[in-house]
Design a protein around this motif. Structure first.
Motif, PDB file in Angstrom:
ATOM      1  N   MET A 291       0.835  -1.203   0.000  1.00 13.24           N
ATOM      2  CA  MET A 291       0.000   0.000   0.000  1.00 13.24           C
ATOM      3  C   MET A 291       0.872   1.257   0.000  1.00 13.24           C
ATOM      4  O   MET A 291       0.591   2.230  -0.716  1.00 13.24           O
ATOM      5  N   SER A 292       1.935   1.247   0.768  1.00 12.37           N
ATOM      6  CA  SER A 292       2.849   2.391   0.798  1.00 12.37           C
ATOM      7  C   SER A 292       3.473   2.629  -0.573  1.00 12.37           C
ATOM      8  O   SER A 292       3.620   3.778  -1.017  1.00 12.37           O
ATOM      9  N   VAL A 293       3.834   1.558  -1.238  1.00 10.68           N
ATOM     10  CA  VAL A 293       4.428   1.680  -2.574  1.00 10.68           C
ATOM     11  C   VAL A 293       3.409   2.250  -3.555  1.00 10.68           C
ATOM     12  O   VAL A 293       3.736   3.141  -4.356  1.00 10.68           O
ATOM     13  N   LEU A 294       2.175   1.794  -3.481  1.00 13.16           N
ATOM     14  CA  LEU A 294       1.126   2.329  -4.365  1.00 13.16           C
ATOM     15  C   LEU A 294       0.880   3.810  -4.085  1.00 13.16           C
ATOM     16  O   LEU A 294       0.712   4.598  -5.023  1.00 13.16           O
ATOM     17  N   ILE A 295       0.865   4.188  -2.820  1.00 14.01           N
ATOM     18  CA  ILE A 295       0.687   5.601  -2.460  1.00 14.01           C
ATOM     19  C   ILE A 295       1.844   6.424  -3.023  1.00 14.01           C
ATOM     20  O   ILE A 295       1.646   7.512  -3.577  1.00 14.01           O
ATOM     21  N   ALA A 296       3.058   5.907  -2.900  1.00 13.31           N
ATOM     22  CA  ALA A 296       4.232   6.628  -3.411  1.00 13.31           C
ATOM     23  C   ALA A 296       4.160   6.791  -4.920  1.00 13.31           C
ATOM     24  O   ALA A 296       4.465   7.865  -5.451  1.00 13.31           O
ATOM     25  N   TRP A 297       3.770   5.733  -5.632  1.00 14.40           N
ATOM     26  CA  TRP A 297       3.636   5.847  -7.085  1.00 14.40           C
ATOM     27  C   TRP A 297       2.552   6.850  -7.450  1.00 14.40           C
ATOM     28  O   TRP A 297       2.685   7.598  -8.430  1.00 14.40           O
ATOM     29  N   ALA A 298       1.475   6.891  -6.674  1.00 16.34           N
ATOM     30  CA  ALA A 298       0.418   7.878  -6.932  1.00 16.34           C
ATOM     31  C   ALA A 298       0.971   9.291  -6.765  1.00 16.34           C
ATOM     32  O   ALA A 298       0.676  10.181  -7.572  1.00 16.34           O
ATOM     33  N   TYR A 299       1.781   9.499  -5.730  1.00 17.63           N
ATOM     34  CA  TYR A 299       2.393  10.810  -5.518  1.00 17.63           C
ATOM     35  C   TYR A 299       3.262  11.205  -6.720  1.00 17.63           C
ATOM     36  O   TYR A 299       3.174  12.327  -7.216  1.00 17.63           O
ATOM     37  N   VAL A 300       4.081  10.283  -7.178  1.00 13.00           N
ATOM     38  CA  VAL A 300       4.955  10.564  -8.323  1.00 13.00           C
ATOM     39  C   VAL A 300       4.114  10.905  -9.558  1.00 13.00           C
ATOM     40  O   VAL A 300       4.402  11.883 -10.260  1.00 13.00           O
ATOM     41  N   ALA A 301       3.087  10.129  -9.816  1.00 14.45           N
ATOM     42  CA  ALA A 301       2.225  10.395 -10.974  1.00 14.45           C
ATOM     43  C   ALA A 301       1.589  11.778 -10.870  1.00 14.45           C
ATOM     44  O   ALA A 301       1.538  12.527 -11.860  1.00 14.45           O
ATOM     45  N   LEU A 302       1.129  12.132  -9.688  1.00 13.39           N
ATOM     46  CA  LEU A 302       0.511  13.441  -9.490  1.00 13.39           C
ATOM     47  C   LEU A 302       1.517  14.576  -9.680  1.00 13.39           C
ATOM     48  O   LEU A 302       1.183  15.614 -10.251  1.00 13.39           O
ATOM     49  N   ARG A 303       2.760  14.376  -9.248  1.00 11.74           N
ATOM     50  CA  ARG A 303       3.777  15.416  -9.445  1.00 11.74           C
ATOM     51  C   ARG A 303       4.113  15.576 -10.931  1.00 11.74           C
ATOM     52  O   ARG A 303       4.363  16.683 -11.390  1.00 11.74           O
ATOM     53  N   ILE A 304       4.091  14.483 -11.671  1.00  8.72           N
ATOM     54  CA  ILE A 304       4.327  14.575 -13.119  1.00  8.72           C
ATOM     55  C   ILE A 304       3.183  15.338 -13.784  1.00  8.72           C
ATOM     56  O   ILE A 304       3.417  16.230 -14.610  1.00  8.72           O
ATOM     57  N   VAL A 305       1.954  15.008 -13.408  1.00  6.83           N
ATOM     58  CA  VAL A 305       0.799  15.730 -13.950  1.00  6.83           C
ATOM     59  C   VAL A 305       0.897  17.212 -13.592  1.00  6.83           C
ATOM     60  O   VAL A 305       0.668  18.092 -14.435  1.00  6.83           O
ATOM     61  N   HIS A 306       1.262  17.509 -12.341  1.00 12.76           N
ATOM     62  CA  HIS A 306       1.435  18.901 -11.898  1.00 12.76           C
ATOM     63  C   HIS A 306       2.463  19.615 -12.775  1.00 12.76           C
ATOM     64  O   HIS A 306       2.242  20.749 -13.216  1.00 12.76           O
TER      65      HIS A 306
END
Length: 145
Positions: free
Chosen positions: A91-106
């Motif tokens: 779950m932590s890894v999935l949350i981290a990947w979500a953060y990275v994806a959101l920063r790329i979108v940003h």
């Protein structure tokens, strides 16, 4: 081929670092031609302290590159803490990947059209995602002891 979770939190950490370098290349690919076109005298700027004034489409890329050295530093510290403490579960890894994806979108929003409310919304969701990773890491650390 390895899955997204194979490398734990090191995968998202390395991905965000790689993205920062993508933005670095984009920064210089836009800034240097713009400075040449504007005939910027960098020696004069250094002497007088004059601020560099470039077109918004160039400045936005530079601004985003700078932003990737702000909040993501918390992500790096938190992700390394979770990984090295043994609390980096799936779950932590999935949350981290979500953060990275959101920063790329940003980054893409800011560096292109810079729709402020959309960019702010993505930033807010990314911040909440980072906070969720913090809460999860603290909770899992408390379960260890």
């Amino acid at each position: 081929m390895a899955s997204l979770q194979s490398y734990g939190l090191f995968g998202p950490i390395l991905a965000l670092i790689a993205w920062t370098f993508v933005m670095w290349v984009w920064l210089y690919a836009t800034r240097i031609p713009a400075m040449r076109k504007a005939k910027v005298d960098v020696k004069e700027m250094a002497r007088t302290g004059q601020k560099l004034s470039l077109p918004p489409e160039v400045s936005r890329v530079a601004d985003n590159y700078n932003h990737l050295h702000e909040q993501p530093t918390i992500f790096y510290a938190l992700a390394l803490t979770a990984e090295l403490s043994g609390t980096a579960d799936n779950m932590s890894v999935l949350i981290a990947w979500a953060y990275v994806a959101l920063r790329i979108v940003h980054s893409l929003i800011q560096a292109t059209e810079n729709i402020i409310m959309l960019r702010f919304s993505v930033f807010a969701v990314a911040s909440a995602t980072l906070f969720a990773l913090l809460v999860r890491t603290v909770w899992l650390l408390s379960q260890q002891g």
